[in-house]
Design a protein around this motif. Structure first.
Motif, mmCIF file in Angstrom:
data_model
loop_
_atom_site.group_PDB
_atom_site.id
_atom_site.type_symbol
_atom_site.label_atom_id
_atom_site.label_comp_id
_atom_site.label_asym_id
_atom_site.label_seq_id
_atom_site.Cartn_x
_atom_site.Cartn_y
_atom_site.Cartn_z
ATOM 1 N N GLU A 177 -10.356 50.336 7.979
ATOM 2 C CA GLU A 177 -11.561 50.987 8.490
ATOM 3 C C GLU A 177 -11.606 52.475 8.150
ATOM 4 O O GLU A 177 -12.635 53.000 7.729
ATOM 5 N N PHE A 183 -15.287 48.162 10.905
ATOM 6 C CA PHE A 183 -14.276 47.259 11.458
ATOM 7 C C PHE A 183 -14.755 45.807 11.500
ATOM 8 O O PHE A 183 -14.011 44.890 11.170
ATOM 9 N N ASN A 185 -5.242 54.434 10.823
ATOM 10 C CA ASN A 185 -5.964 54.485 9.549
ATOM 11 C C ASN A 185 -7.103 55.479 9.723
ATOM 12 O O ASN A 185 -7.944 55.321 10.598
ATOM 13 N N GLU A 233 -0.185 43.754 22.774
ATOM 14 C CA GLU A 233 -0.504 42.889 21.627
ATOM 15 C C GLU A 233 0.377 43.225 20.436
ATOM 16 O O GLU A 233 0.951 44.307 20.340
ATOM 17 N N ARG A 283 -8.691 34.779 16.205
ATOM 18 C CA ARG A 283 -8.596 35.301 14.838
ATOM 19 C C ARG A 283 -7.700 34.419 13.971
ATOM 20 O O ARG A 283 -7.948 34.268 12.778
ATOM 21 N N ILE A 302 0.361 43.666 16.442
ATOM 22 C CA ILE A 302 -0.628 44.070 15.447
ATOM 23 C C ILE A 302 -0.135 43.674 14.055
ATOM 24 O O ILE A 302 1.002 44.004 13.687
ATOM 25 N N GLN A 315 -14.711 49.544 21.459
ATOM 26 C CA GLN A 315 -15.250 49.324 20.121
ATOM 27 C C GLN A 315 -15.653 47.852 19.957
ATOM 28 O O GLN A 315 -14.920 46.947 20.379
ATOM 29 N N PHE A 333 -9.583 55.110 12.714
ATOM 30 C CA PHE A 333 -8.765 54.728 13.862
ATOM 31 C C PHE A 333 -7.442 55.497 13.798
ATOM 32 O O PHE A 333 -6.366 54.933 13.592
ATOM 33 N N ALA A 364 -5.801 46.862 9.635
ATOM 34 C CA ALA A 364 -6.685 47.727 10.426
ATOM 35 C C ALA A 364 -6.411 47.562 11.920
ATOM 36 O O ALA A 364 -7.334 47.508 12.730
ATOM 37 N N SER A 365 -5.121 47.434 12.234
ATOM 38 C CA SER A 365 -4.703 47.355 13.642
ATOM 39 C C SER A 365 -5.237 46.137 14.397
ATOM 40 O O SER A 365 -5.497 46.203 15.589
ATOM 41 N N HIS A 366 -5.395 45.031 13.685
ATOM 42 C CA HIS A 366 -5.834 43.799 14.344
ATOM 43 C C HIS A 366 -4.715 43.190 15.183
ATOM 44 O O HIS A 366 -3.630 42.915 14.664
ATOM 45 N N GLY A 367 -4.990 42.958 16.436
ATOM 46 C CA GLY A 367 -4.058 42.233 17.285
ATOM 47 C C GLY A 367 -4.111 40.756 16.910
ATOM 48 O O GLY A 367 -5.172 40.239 16.536
ATOM 49 N N GLY A 385 -16.097 44.198 18.535
ATOM 50 C CA GLY A 385 -15.244 43.313 17.730
ATOM 51 C C GLY A 385 -13.759 43.437 18.004
ATOM 52 O O GLY A 385 -12.954 42.804 17.328
ATOM 53 N N THR A 386 -13.374 44.242 18.987
ATOM 54 C CA THR A 386 -11.946 44.456 19.232
ATOM 55 C C THR A 386 -11.411 43.569 20.358
ATOM 56 O O THR A 386 -12.169 43.002 21.153
ATOM 57 N N SER A 387 -10.094 43.527 20.426
ATOM 58 C CA SER A 387 -9.433 42.825 21.520
ATOM 59 C C SER A 387 -9.677 43.559 22.848
ATOM 60 O O SER A 387 -9.619 42.939 23.908
ATOM 61 N N TYR A 388 -9.987 44.857 22.779
ATOM 62 C CA TYR A 388 -10.282 45.610 24.014
ATOM 63 C C TYR A 388 -11.536 45.039 24.668
ATOM 64 O O TYR A 388 -11.593 44.867 25.882
HETATM 65 N N1 ARG Z 1 -6.083 46.461 18.338
HETATM 66 C C1 ARG Z 1 -7.471 46.236 18.555
HETATM 67 C C2 ARG Z 1 -7.862 44.856 18.100
HETATM 68 O O1 ARG Z 1 -7.048 44.090 17.786
HETATM 69 C C3 ARG Z 1 -8.351 47.289 17.933
HETATM 70 C C4 ARG Z 1 -8.283 47.456 16.473
HETATM 71 C C5 ARG Z 1 -9.264 48.498 16.033
HETATM 72 N N2 ARG Z 1 -9.029 48.846 14.680
HETATM 73 C C6 ARG Z 1 -9.768 49.756 14.011
HETATM 74 N N3 ARG Z 1 -9.463 49.999 12.785
HETATM 75 N N4 ARG Z 1 -10.762 50.349 14.615
HETATM 76 O O2 ARG Z 1 -8.992 44.499 18.042
#
Ligand code: ARG
Length: 254
Positions: A39, A79, A46, A209, A104, A211, A142, A42, A96-99, A144-147
């Protein structure tokens, strides 16, 4: 019947021809270059430093790809578009920090996790610390996120507002349009340190989580080669050095 059978065979063959296949490890090797998408919004994972893409996971990916003997071409996108592009073979991998979530995992193949973290509650009011304190509150996350998924599960939350970028969710908290912001623990720590004046109060972790980088579903040849190179990066001290530089601690999963 015969006609029907051959019509079905033709239709199946046509679909297979139209479906875009992810590039195999061999194809990537022949090309000499892997395309990785992220992305770029973040920090500290990144982000852009001026025009230069950098960050903890950007540097980790560069170490891994070097061990694989490949060149790396970066693509940066919103993202929400990242995992979808894998299925369409527009890039070979996403970091991109995906949990790693069950949802997924149905759509993509995850490589081994490159760090462990979790979602933390951030507010201006130090009385908002845990899930219970979110009762009746408006929370920014944000899209689309796990949050988003995790905050939706907290009962009593008044409203979950989602924003295309995590930095927008953060700004919503600064301008007090929301009561809390849920983001990554390390992202929140850095944001608090960088905006000392904003007065962020870091509360409890809402969840933890693992990542991980993602590849197209079933592209195990690529995932295995990535994992092998990543194991070397973990073992030779280069991961530890990058982790120390960004976090002053080792963020690998145990
Ligand atoms: N860790 C969170 C998730 O898995 C957020 C990832 C957000 N990454 C970003 N590049 N904005 O969804």
């Amino acid at each position: 019947m015969q006609f029907f059978k051959s019509a079905v065979v033709t239709a199946v063959a046509l679909c297979a021809a139209l479906a875009v296949q992810a590039r195999t490890l061999d194809e990537i090797k022949k090309d000499g270059k892997i395309i990785v998408a992220t992305e770029g919004q973040f920090a500290p994972f990144n982000f852009f430093e001026g025009t230069k893409l950098t960050g903890f996971e950007v540097e980790v990916a560069e170490l891994v790809v070097k061990k694989m003997g490949l060149k790396l071409e970066w693509k940066t996108l919103g993202f929400d578009a990242l995992l979808t592009g894998l299925g369409q073979s527009r890039w070979d991998a996403v970091i991109a920090s995906h949990g790693v979530t069950d949802e997924r995992s149905k759509a993509v193949t995850f490589a081994n996790p490159h760090y462990c973290s979790g979602g933390i509650i951030v507010a201006m009011d130090d009385k908002i610390r845990n899930a219970k304190d979110l009762t009746g509150k408006v929370v920014a996350v944000q899209t689309g996120t796990s949050y988003l998924e995790q905050v939706k599960k907290v009962s009593g939350v008044k409203e979950v507002k989602n924003f295309p970028q995590d930095t927008d969710a953060q700004r919503a908290l600064i301008s007090k349009r929301v009561d809390a912001w849920v983001s990554d623990k390390f992202v929140a720590k850095e944001a608090a340190a960088k905006n000392a004046k904003a007065g962020f109060k870091l509360g409890d972790m809402l969840f933890i989580e693992r990542i991980a980088p993602a590849m197209a579903k079933g592209n195990t040849g690529l995932a295995d080669a990535w994992n092998k190179a990543f194991t070397e990066v973990l073992a030779d001290g280069s991961y530890a050095a990058v982790s120390k530089k960004y976090f002053n601690e080792d963020v690998r999963c145990n």
